[in-house]
Design a protein around this motif. Structure first.
Motif, short mmCIF file in Angstrom:
data_model
loop_
_atom_site.label_atom_id
_atom_site.label_comp_id
_atom_site.label_asym_id
_atom_site.label_seq_id
_atom_site.Cartn_x
_atom_site.Cartn_y
_atom_site.Cartn_z
N MET A 41 0.84 -1.21 0.00
CA MET A 41 0.00 0.00 0.00
C MET A 41 0.87 1.26 0.00
O MET A 41 0.59 2.21 -0.72
CB MET A 41 -0.92 0.01 1.22
CG MET A 41 -1.91 -1.11 1.27
SD MET A 41 -3.38 -0.75 0.39
CE MET A 41 -3.95 0.67 1.23
N HIS A 42 1.90 1.24 0.81
CA HIS A 42 2.79 2.40 0.87
C HIS A 42 3.43 2.65 -0.50
O HIS A 42 3.51 3.79 -0.96
CB HIS A 42 3.86 2.17 1.94
CG HIS A 42 4.86 3.28 2.04
ND1 HIS A 42 4.53 4.52 2.50
CD2 HIS A 42 6.18 3.32 1.72
CE1 HIS A 42 5.59 5.30 2.47
NE2 HIS A 42 6.61 4.59 1.99
N GLN A 43 3.88 1.58 -1.14
CA GLN A 43 4.50 1.71 -2.46
C GLN A 43 3.50 2.20 -3.49
O GLN A 43 3.81 3.07 -4.29
CB GLN A 43 5.10 0.36 -2.87
CG GLN A 43 5.92 0.42 -4.13
CD GLN A 43 7.15 1.30 -3.98
OE1 GLN A 43 7.75 1.37 -2.92
NE2 GLN A 43 7.50 2.00 -5.04
N LEU A 44 2.30 1.63 -3.47
CA LEU A 44 1.30 2.02 -4.46
C LEU A 44 0.81 3.45 -4.23
O LEU A 44 0.50 4.16 -5.20
CB LEU A 44 0.12 1.04 -4.44
CG LEU A 44 0.41 -0.37 -4.96
CD1 LEU A 44 -0.82 -1.25 -4.80
CD2 LEU A 44 0.86 -0.33 -6.41
N GLU A 45 0.74 3.89 -3.00
CA GLU A 45 0.30 5.27 -2.73
C GLU A 45 1.35 6.28 -3.15
O GLU A 45 1.03 7.42 -3.45
CB GLU A 45 -0.03 5.42 -1.24
CG GLU A 45 -1.34 4.76 -0.88
CD GLU A 45 -1.60 4.75 0.62
OE1 GLU A 45 -0.70 5.12 1.40
OE2 GLU A 45 -2.72 4.36 1.00
N SER A 46 2.62 5.88 -3.17
CA SER A 46 3.67 6.81 -3.57
C SER A 46 3.73 6.98 -5.10
O SER A 46 4.27 7.97 -5.58
CB SER A 46 5.02 6.34 -3.04
OG SER A 46 5.41 5.15 -3.69
N SER A 53 -2.56 0.91 -12.26
CA SER A 53 -2.36 -0.36 -12.97
C SER A 53 -2.58 -1.56 -12.05
O SER A 53 -2.85 -2.65 -12.55
CB SER A 53 -0.96 -0.42 -13.59
OG SER A 53 0.02 -0.38 -12.60
N HIS A 54 -2.47 -1.39 -10.75
CA HIS A 54 -2.67 -2.49 -9.79
C HIS A 54 -3.75 -2.13 -8.77
O HIS A 54 -3.59 -2.32 -7.57
CB HIS A 54 -1.36 -2.81 -9.05
CG HIS A 54 -0.25 -3.23 -9.95
ND1 HIS A 54 -0.21 -4.48 -10.52
CD2 HIS A 54 0.83 -2.57 -10.40
CE1 HIS A 54 0.88 -4.57 -11.25
NE2 HIS A 54 1.53 -3.42 -11.21
N GLY A 61 -5.31 -4.86 -0.44
CA GLY A 61 -4.44 -4.43 0.65
C GLY A 61 -5.20 -3.62 1.68
O GLY A 61 -5.04 -3.82 2.89
N LYS A 62 -6.06 -2.71 1.21
CA LYS A 62 -6.88 -1.92 2.14
C LYS A 62 -7.80 -2.84 2.94
O LYS A 62 -7.98 -2.67 4.15
CB LYS A 62 -7.70 -0.86 1.38
CG LYS A 62 -6.89 0.35 0.97
CD LYS A 62 -7.77 1.42 0.43
CE LYS A 62 -8.23 2.43 1.37
NZ LYS A 62 -7.35 3.28 2.08
#
Length: 171
Positions: A41-46, A53-54, A61-62
């Motif tokens: 989640m941290h990576q995707l939010e950044s 795309s994901h 994850g949420k």
């Protein structure tokens, strides 16, 4: 010919791209783990592009983090109940027994018969009845009655009432 078209339409992927795809697939499989979900989640939010795309991975994850919070809240309530139950079943009765023992000890002491009088008191009464002791007692009483008016010291000076000092005997 159809096989040639299928092979031509698929772009060739490099080894890095294949490994990247395998890593994302493993994230999809392990997203139920709250630690992995938090990192993904941290990576995707950044990176908003990766998030788009994901998106399914992001939403899972949420969900995983939300379920973990619910589990923690439930475990906390269960722990509080167990502590309360243990205190009610074990600690409170132990405290009550200790309090009862302390109180019953005091009651037991009160119930004991009175002690016999001090042996020295019998000895004193016996001595008081003897003539020799009676004479010494009366002589002492006379000496203190006679010497008491003679002692007149200046204010602030302590009075000395020892018979040895009055008679000048240095014992």
């Amino acid at each position: 010919m159809s096989q040639e078209i299928i092979q031509r339409s698929r772009p060739r992927r490099s080894g890095v791209q294949l490994e990247e795809e395998k890593a994302w697939i493993s994230f999809y499989r392990r997203i139920g783990n709250p630690a992995i979900a938090a990192e993904v989640m941290h990576q995707l939010e950044s990176d908003p592009e990766m998030k788009r795309s994901h998106l399914a991975l992001y939403l899972r994850g949420k969900e995983s983090l939300r379920l973990q919070k619910v589990r923690q809240a439930r475990h906390k309530r269960i722990g509080q109940f167990v502590r309360m139950l243990a205190a009610a079943l074990f600690v409170a009765p132990a405290h009550a027994v200790l309090k009862l023992l302390r109180q019953s000890g005091a009651i037991a002491v009160e119930c004991l018969p009175e002690l016999r009088k001090e042996p020295a008191e019998r000895q004193i009464r016996g001595l008081a009845q003897e003539a020799e002791f009676a004479q010494a007692q009366s002589a002492f009483d006379r000496q203190t009655a006679v010497s008491a008016p003679r002692q007149t010291n200046a204010p602030g000076v302590p009075t000395v009432s020892s018979p040895d000092l009055k008679t000048g005997n240095d014992g």
